[in-house]
Scaffold this motif. Structure first.
Motif, PDB file in Angstrom:
ATOM      1  N   ARG A 203       2.259   1.718  -3.434  1.00  0.00           N
ATOM      2  CA  ARG A 203       1.231   2.264  -4.327  1.00  0.00           C
ATOM      3  C   ARG A 203       1.073   3.766  -4.121  1.00  0.00           C
ATOM      4  NH1 ARG A 203      -3.586   4.090  -4.374  1.00  0.00           N
ATOM      5  NH2 ARG A 203      -3.864   3.862  -2.120  1.00  0.00           N
ATOM      6  N   ARG A 204       1.043   4.196  -2.871  1.00  0.00           N
ATOM      7  CA  ARG A 204       0.898   5.626  -2.576  1.00  0.00           C
ATOM      8  C   ARG A 204       2.121   6.416  -3.039  1.00  0.00           C
ATOM      9  NH1 ARG A 204      -2.547   6.580   2.913  1.00  0.00           N
ATOM     10  NH2 ARG A 204      -4.092   4.922   2.593  1.00  0.00           N
TER      11      ARG A 204
ATOM     12  N   GLU B  21       0.825  -1.209   0.000  1.00  0.00           N
ATOM     13  CA  GLU B  21       0.000   0.000   0.000  1.00  0.00           C
ATOM     14  C   GLU B  21       0.860   1.259   0.000  1.00  0.00           C
ATOM     15  OE1 GLU B  21      -3.164   2.685   0.085  1.00  0.00           O
ATOM     16  OE2 GLU B  21      -2.998   0.589  -0.559  1.00  0.00           O
TER      17      GLU B  21
ATOM     18  N   GLN C 114       4.169   5.604  -5.542  1.00  0.00           N
ATOM     19  CA  GLN C 114       4.135   5.705  -7.002  1.00  0.00           C
ATOM     20  C   GLN C 114       3.123   6.749  -7.449  1.00  0.00           C
ATOM     21  OE1 GLN C 114       1.928   2.971  -9.527  1.00  0.00           O
ATOM     22  NE2 GLN C 114       3.872   2.300 -10.461  1.00  0.00           N
ATOM     23  N   ALA C 115       1.946   6.751  -6.816  1.00  0.00           N
ATOM     24  CA  ALA C 115       0.916   7.726  -7.180  1.00  0.00           C
ATOM     25  C   ALA C 115       1.370   9.154  -6.925  1.00  0.00           C
ATOM     26  CB  ALA C 115      -0.357   7.431  -6.392  1.00  0.00           C
ATOM     27  N   GLY C 116       2.267   9.327  -5.951  1.00  0.00           N
ATOM     28  CA  GLY C 116       2.790  10.655  -5.652  1.00  0.00           C
ATOM     29  C   GLY C 116       3.989  11.052  -6.487  1.00  0.00           C
TER      30      GLY C 116
END
Length: 308
Positions: free
Chosen positions: A265-266, A262, A268-270
């Motif tokens: 994922r956060r 998780e 990478q999204a940032g």
């Protein structure tokens, strides 16, 4: 602080110029540190700037062209009746195998012993810190009587491809908030109290360590809760997974991997390109989990101690 021992020139290899270091050498020290990291992996060893700012004894080995090839520095601290001489140092990869490291160890050990002897402390010790341990360095430290206190593998995950690791059924993730600090601490304590070297910190100590850092990421710091009870947590910093814990009764169910996934994922999204973490070498199970998630070892950091 004055250099208490001159360099043992009789044992030094030829073609080396030795002198005390000062803050004017900071850029050369950083260049040397980056060269060592490129070869050895691990982290940049850059506390030398603080050593020099404190006027700690430090000496450098320079080539005939003026390039800094190696250095060592020793800083004395005293607390609770114990004197500790902290030693750091590096040798440029192209200058290794010439006896420079051995000479620097001779000097830094003698320097540290003299500093400790000059105190009224009832106990004394020498400590070596390295952020890029090599097998040759480990052998050198052992020859000088230093014993490894801990070592951590440094691992990196490039975020181009993310692992699939869903949360176990019934788990809710809650982000960091001041009112949840006690629950995070409970998860930390229940996760680590049986681990070797458990700190036994108070809630105030651990919470301060966790959040009083410029790199702290509250959005990457998550509490795993099941039926209202904390069962795991992950602490995130800029570019880092700082700490992960799962309470014993929840281990083996995929919770730890789901927490790490998780945060990846956060991150990478940032817009992050990679995430780092370190794992104690006495915890091979965790290292295997991280490897399955896509982390790769990039070096090792360690601390060594020699009692006086």
């Amino acid at each position: 602080m004055a250099l208490l021992h001159r360099f043992p020139l009789s044992s030094a290899p030829p073609g080396i110029v030795w002198r005390a270091l000062n803050t004017d050498d900071t850029a050369a020290l950083e260049t040397l540190g980056r060269s060592c990291q490129a070869t050895d992996g691990g982290f940049l060893l850059l506390p030398i700037a603080s050593y020099l700012a404190d006027a700690a004894p430090a000496i450098g080995a320079f080539g005939t062209n003026g390039e800094l090839l190696a250095y060592t520095a020793v800083r004395l601290t005293e607390a609770s009746g114990e004197a500790l001489a902290a030693i750091i140092g590096q040798v440029h990869p192209t200058a290794r195998g010439r006896g420079i490291g051995r000479c620097l160890m001779d000097w830094s050990v003698a320097q540290g012993q003299a500093l400790v002897a000059g105190t009224s402390a009832s106990q004394g010790a020498l400590r070596i810190s390295t952020e890029g341990l090599t097998p040759a360095a480990a052998r050198l430290y052992a020859r000088f009587g230093f014993v490894q206190q801990f070592a951590e593998d440094i691992m990196r995950h490039d975020l181009a491809v993310l692992p699939h690791a869903p949360l176990p059924v019934g788990i809710e993730l809650l982000p960091w908030a001041a009112e949840r600090a006690g629950a995070f601490f409970a998860a930390y304590t229940d996760s680590f109290r049986t681990r070797p070297g458990f700190s036994g910190w108070s809630a105030e100590q651990w919470i301060s360590w966790a959040i009083d850092d410029d790199d702290f990421r509250p959005d990457w710091t998550l509490l795993a809760v099941h039926d209202g009870t904390p069962v795991g947590f992950i602490l995130g910093g800029e570019g880092w997974v700082v700490q992960v814990g799962v309470v014993p009764e929840w281990r083996g169910r995929g919770l730890g991997t789901a927490l790490v996934a998780e945060v990846l994922r956060r991150a990478q999204a940032g817009g992050a390109q990679a995430i780092m973490l370190d794992v104690n070498v006495n915890n091979p199970g965790a290292a295997r989990v991280y490897a399955r998630l896509g982390f790769a070892a990039t070096g090792q950091r360690a601390r060594y101690l020699r009692a006086l």
